[in-house]
Design a protein around this motif. Sequence first.
Motif, mmCIF file in Angstrom:
data_model
loop_
_atom_site.group_PDB
_atom_site.id
_atom_site.type_symbol
_atom_site.label_atom_id
_atom_site.label_comp_id
_atom_site.label_asym_id
_atom_site.label_seq_id
_atom_site.Cartn_x
_atom_site.Cartn_y
_atom_site.Cartn_z
ATOM 1 N N LYS A 1 0.803 -1.152 -0.068
ATOM 2 C CA LYS A 1 0.006 0.057 0.032
ATOM 3 C C LYS A 1 0.754 1.454 0.032
ATOM 4 O O LYS A 1 1.840 1.474 0.907
ATOM 5 C CB LYS A 1 -1.111 -0.031 1.235
ATOM 6 C CG LYS A 1 -1.901 -1.211 1.397
ATOM 7 C CD LYS A 1 -3.109 -1.020 0.390
ATOM 8 C CE LYS A 1 -3.946 -2.096 0.626
ATOM 9 N NZ LYS A 1 -5.059 -1.903 0.270
ATOM 10 N N PHE B 1 -0.131 -1.070 11.948
ATOM 11 C CA PHE B 1 0.166 -1.684 10.588
ATOM 12 C C PHE B 1 -0.982 -2.142 10.092
ATOM 13 O O PHE B 1 -1.177 -2.053 8.794
ATOM 14 C CB PHE B 1 1.157 -3.103 11.107
ATOM 15 C CG PHE B 1 1.349 -3.609 10.067
ATOM 16 C CD1 PHE B 1 2.810 -3.539 9.160
ATOM 17 C CD2 PHE B 1 0.886 -4.902 9.587
ATOM 18 C CE1 PHE B 1 3.087 -4.450 8.190
ATOM 19 C CE2 PHE B 1 1.113 -5.867 8.583
ATOM 20 C CZ PHE B 1 2.180 -5.613 7.755
ATOM 21 N N HIS C 1 10.643 3.354 4.797
ATOM 22 C CA HIS C 1 10.819 4.657 3.698
ATOM 23 C C HIS C 1 11.704 4.637 2.958
ATOM 24 O O HIS C 1 12.913 4.060 3.125
ATOM 25 C CB HIS C 1 10.797 5.686 4.835
ATOM 26 C CG HIS C 1 9.640 5.944 5.632
ATOM 27 N ND1 HIS C 1 8.503 6.723 5.064
ATOM 28 C CD2 HIS C 1 9.504 5.664 7.084
ATOM 29 C CE1 HIS C 1 7.560 6.643 6.284
ATOM 30 N NE2 HIS C 1 8.477 6.132 7.176
ATOM 31 N N HIS D 1 6.780 -4.562 13.868
ATOM 32 C CA HIS D 1 6.184 -3.721 12.706
ATOM 33 C C HIS D 1 6.881 -2.488 12.104
ATOM 34 O O HIS D 1 7.038 -1.899 13.058
ATOM 35 C CB HIS D 1 4.429 -3.455 12.871
ATOM 36 C CG HIS D 1 3.633 -4.887 13.132
ATOM 37 N ND1 HIS D 1 3.987 -5.345 14.243
ATOM 38 C CD2 HIS D 1 3.259 -5.515 12.421
ATOM 39 C CE1 HIS D 1 3.132 -6.635 14.453
ATOM 40 N NE2 HIS D 1 2.601 -6.678 13.323
ATOM 41 N N TYR D 2 6.888 -2.340 10.969
ATOM 42 C CA TYR D 2 7.755 -1.225 10.526
ATOM 43 C C TYR D 2 7.065 -0.469 9.197
ATOM 44 O O TYR D 2 6.414 -1.416 8.592
ATOM 45 C CB TYR D 2 9.036 -1.416 10.091
ATOM 46 C CG TYR D 2 10.071 -2.215 11.226
ATOM 47 C CD1 TYR D 2 10.688 -1.522 12.199
ATOM 48 C CD2 TYR D 2 9.927 -3.461 11.259
ATOM 49 C CE1 TYR D 2 11.223 -1.843 13.158
ATOM 50 C CE2 TYR D 2 10.629 -4.195 12.254
ATOM 51 C CZ TYR D 2 11.321 -3.294 13.394
ATOM 52 O OH TYR D 2 11.990 -3.894 14.344
ATOM 53 N N ILE D 3 7.367 0.767 9.150
ATOM 54 C CA ILE D 3 7.118 1.441 7.702
ATOM 55 C C ILE D 3 8.582 1.586 7.124
ATOM 56 O O ILE D 3 9.495 2.127 7.857
ATOM 57 C CB ILE D 3 6.592 2.714 7.975
ATOM 58 C CG1 ILE D 3 5.069 2.578 8.445
ATOM 59 C CG2 ILE D 3 6.498 3.536 6.354
ATOM 60 C CD1 ILE D 3 4.447 3.932 8.604
ATOM 61 N N ILE E 1 6.259 0.851 14.439
ATOM 62 C CA ILE E 1 4.847 0.912 14.318
ATOM 63 C C ILE E 1 4.199 -0.074 15.103
ATOM 64 O O ILE E 1 4.686 -1.083 15.056
ATOM 65 C CB ILE E 1 3.930 1.245 13.127
ATOM 66 C CG1 ILE E 1 4.169 0.181 12.390
ATOM 67 C CG2 ILE E 1 4.582 2.686 12.523
ATOM 68 C CD1 ILE E 1 3.266 0.366 10.836
ATOM 69 N N ARG F 1 -3.169 0.585 8.463
ATOM 70 C CA ARG F 1 -2.314 1.261 7.103
ATOM 71 C C ARG F 1 -2.591 -0.009 6.025
ATOM 72 O O ARG F 1 -2.853 0.362 4.850
ATOM 73 C CB ARG F 1 -0.978 1.450 7.416
ATOM 74 C CG ARG F 1 -0.940 2.909 8.226
ATOM 75 C CD ARG F 1 0.699 2.823 8.553
ATOM 76 N NE ARG F 1 0.773 4.282 8.950
ATOM 77 C CZ ARG F 1 1.259 5.279 8.521
ATOM 78 N NH1 ARG F 1 1.281 5.052 7.184
ATOM 79 N NH2 ARG F 1 1.355 6.488 9.220
ATOM 80 N N ALA F 2 -2.595 -1.228 6.246
ATOM 81 C CA ALA F 2 -2.695 -2.179 5.487
ATOM 82 C C ALA F 2 -4.117 -2.244 4.896
ATOM 83 O O ALA F 2 -4.194 -2.689 3.661
ATOM 84 C CB ALA F 2 -2.368 -3.662 6.009
ATOM 85 N N SER G 1 7.023 4.294 0.500
ATOM 86 C CA SER G 1 7.316 3.299 1.333
ATOM 87 C C SER G 1 6.502 2.010 1.169
ATOM 88 O O SER G 1 5.867 1.864 0.518
ATOM 89 C CB SER G 1 6.882 4.022 2.861
ATOM 90 O OG SER G 1 5.373 4.332 3.037
ATOM 91 N N ARG H 1 5.959 -6.466 8.266
ATOM 92 C CA ARG H 1 5.860 -7.178 9.620
ATOM 93 C C ARG H 1 7.063 -8.111 9.570
ATOM 94 O O ARG H 1 7.224 -9.185 8.638
ATOM 95 C CB ARG H 1 4.650 -7.887 9.576
ATOM 96 C CG ARG H 1 4.448 -8.672 11.004
ATOM 97 C CD ARG H 1 3.346 -9.480 10.743
ATOM 98 N NE ARG H 1 3.118 -10.652 9.762
ATOM 99 C CZ ARG H 1 3.767 -11.537 9.771
ATOM 100 N NH1 ARG H 1 4.875 -12.166 10.540
ATOM 101 N NH2 ARG H 1 3.720 -12.598 8.738
ATOM 102 N N LEU I 1 5.000 -1.437 3.963
ATOM 103 C CA LEU I 1 4.863 -1.857 5.229
ATOM 104 C C LEU I 1 5.613 -3.237 5.468
ATOM 105 O O LEU I 1 5.688 -4.030 4.707
ATOM 106 C CB LEU I 1 3.310 -2.010 5.499
ATOM 107 C CG LEU I 1 2.413 -0.794 5.600
ATOM 108 C CD1 LEU I 1 1.008 -1.255 5.918
ATOM 109 C CD2 LEU I 1 2.963 0.177 6.787
#
Length: 122
Positions: A45, A116, A63, A59-61, A111, A119-120, A50, A54, A52
């Motif tokens: 997404k 997560f 960038h 969990h991270y974004i 995050i 945003r997903a 960026s 897991r 996403l």
Amino acid sequence: MKTLIALCLLVVSSATGSASAQSAPAAAAGSDCITLSSDQQLVRKGADRSILLRNGTDHYIVHFQNSCSQAGFSRKLEFATPSNEGQLCGARASKLRTDTGSCDVARLEPISAEAFASRAKR
């Protein structure tokens, strides 16, 4: 003697606090590294800037330094860090490899699992 022990404890406490303070800016700047798990999920997404990630239970974004439009449609997505195999690092130390090229990773933003999931779904 009691004064000497108290002074030593104060010095140790100050040094520990300074070390913690020094490590926080590095993480904020995105130069930190994480060990990649075999249990990963990538969500594309908004993959232009960026992606996403897991990584196990974390969990991270992730960038990118610049636009990475190929991440949105590539069949192959894998992280590569030449100097630290099995790691994902910010500050352009890692790349996201795609079918047609690669994109520099600028920084990692931790995050929550809830953020997560939210945003997903977007």
